[in-house]
Motif scaffolding. Sequence first.
Motif, PDB file in Angstrom:
ATOM      1  N   GLY A  81      -0.343  -9.257   0.646  1.00  0.00           N
ATOM      2  CA  GLY A  81      -0.725  -9.817   1.901  1.00  0.00           C
ATOM      3  C   GLY A  81      -1.777  -8.340   2.540  1.00  0.00           C
ATOM      4  N   CYS A  82      -2.419  -8.718   3.567  1.00  0.00           N
ATOM      5  CA  CYS A  82      -3.110  -7.876   4.404  1.00  0.00           C
ATOM      6  C   CYS A  82      -2.924  -6.852   4.761  1.00  0.00           C
ATOM      7  N   SER A  83      -2.770  -5.682   5.261  1.00  0.00           N
ATOM      8  CA  SER A  83      -2.716  -5.185   5.861  1.00  0.00           C
ATOM      9  C   SER A  83      -3.984  -4.816   6.428  1.00  0.00           C
ATOM     10  N   SER A  84      -3.670  -3.586   7.813  1.00  0.00           N
ATOM     11  CA  SER A  84      -4.571  -2.958   9.112  1.00  0.00           C
ATOM     12  C   SER A  84      -3.950  -2.003   8.649  1.00  0.00           C
ATOM     13  N   GLU A  85      -3.529  -1.351   8.124  1.00  0.00           N
ATOM     14  CA  GLU A  85      -3.217   0.253   8.080  1.00  0.00           C
ATOM     15  C   GLU A  85      -3.152   0.358   6.327  1.00  0.00           C
ATOM     16  N   GLY A  86      -3.634   1.655   6.619  1.00  0.00           N
ATOM     17  CA  GLY A  86      -3.795   1.985   4.514  1.00  0.00           C
ATOM     18  C   GLY A  86      -5.170   2.798   4.240  1.00  0.00           C
ATOM     19  N   THR A  87      -5.118   3.096   3.027  1.00  0.00           N
ATOM     20  CA  THR A  87      -6.205   3.183   2.892  1.00  0.00           C
ATOM     21  C   THR A  87      -6.225   2.709   1.106  1.00  0.00           C
ATOM     22  N   GLN A  88      -7.358   2.777  -0.062  1.00  0.00           N
ATOM     23  CA  GLN A  88      -7.129   2.458  -0.899  1.00  0.00           C
ATOM     24  C   GLN A  88      -6.950   3.324  -1.879  1.00  0.00           C
ATOM     25  N   ALA A  89      -5.580   2.600  -2.231  1.00  0.00           N
ATOM     26  CA  ALA A  89      -5.341   3.474  -3.507  1.00  0.00           C
ATOM     27  C   ALA A  89      -3.750   3.059  -4.330  1.00  0.00           C
ATOM     28  N   VAL A  90      -3.496   3.286  -4.988  1.00  0.00           N
ATOM     29  CA  VAL A  90      -2.430   2.931  -6.165  1.00  0.00           C
ATOM     30  C   VAL A  90      -1.242   4.635  -5.716  1.00  0.00           C
ATOM     31  N   THR A  91      -0.358   3.518  -5.433  1.00  0.00           N
ATOM     32  CA  THR A  91       0.442   4.553  -5.584  1.00  0.00           C
ATOM     33  C   THR A  91       2.327   4.122  -6.477  1.00  0.00           C
ATOM     34  N   PHE A  92       2.565   5.567  -7.149  1.00  0.00           N
ATOM     35  CA  PHE A  92       3.435   4.894  -8.388  1.00  0.00           C
ATOM     36  C   PHE A  92       4.878   5.623  -8.500  1.00  0.00           C
ATOM     37  N   VAL A  93       5.895   5.855  -8.148  1.00  0.00           N
ATOM     38  CA  VAL A  93       6.655   7.407  -8.439  1.00  0.00           C
ATOM     39  C   VAL A  93       8.237   6.185  -8.370  1.00  0.00           C
TER      40      VAL A  93
END
Length: 139
Positions: free
Chosen positions: A79-91
């Motif tokens: 969906g849409c997110s008004s917070e965060g920065t363009q990135a991909v995180t995998f843990v």
Amino acid sequence: MGTRHAQGLLVLFLLGASWTLAQNLSCHKGTSLNIDDSPSTAFNWTTEKVETCDNGSLCQESALMIKAGTNAAILTTKGCSSEGTQAVTFVQHSPPPGIMIVSYSSYCEDSLCNNRVNLPDLWNPSILPGTLGSERKTV
């Protein structure tokens, strides 16, 4: 007469450019909770729903997978997110005894960029529990 025609074309061009800049971002939208014994092959993460985001928002997709024993619980959102920065995180975390946890999130700024369909490249059960403390990748 030629000057008026050029001014009219300029006004139309500027209106078109401002309309293009004011268009909102479209993102795939959906939430899913599944319990499965083979998430890498059976789980389908597609959605037909699309939402229009507010200006300044990003598209997001997130997955949390927890495997204990023979079953895995999978929670996914798009969906849409008004917070965060363009990135991909995998843990990926595999503590003993036999538990595996995978967390994935992606934030992107192009329309419909949150379009991941399945999980095979995220879910790696061949890594035995206890052999890997945790792995974190951020792009």
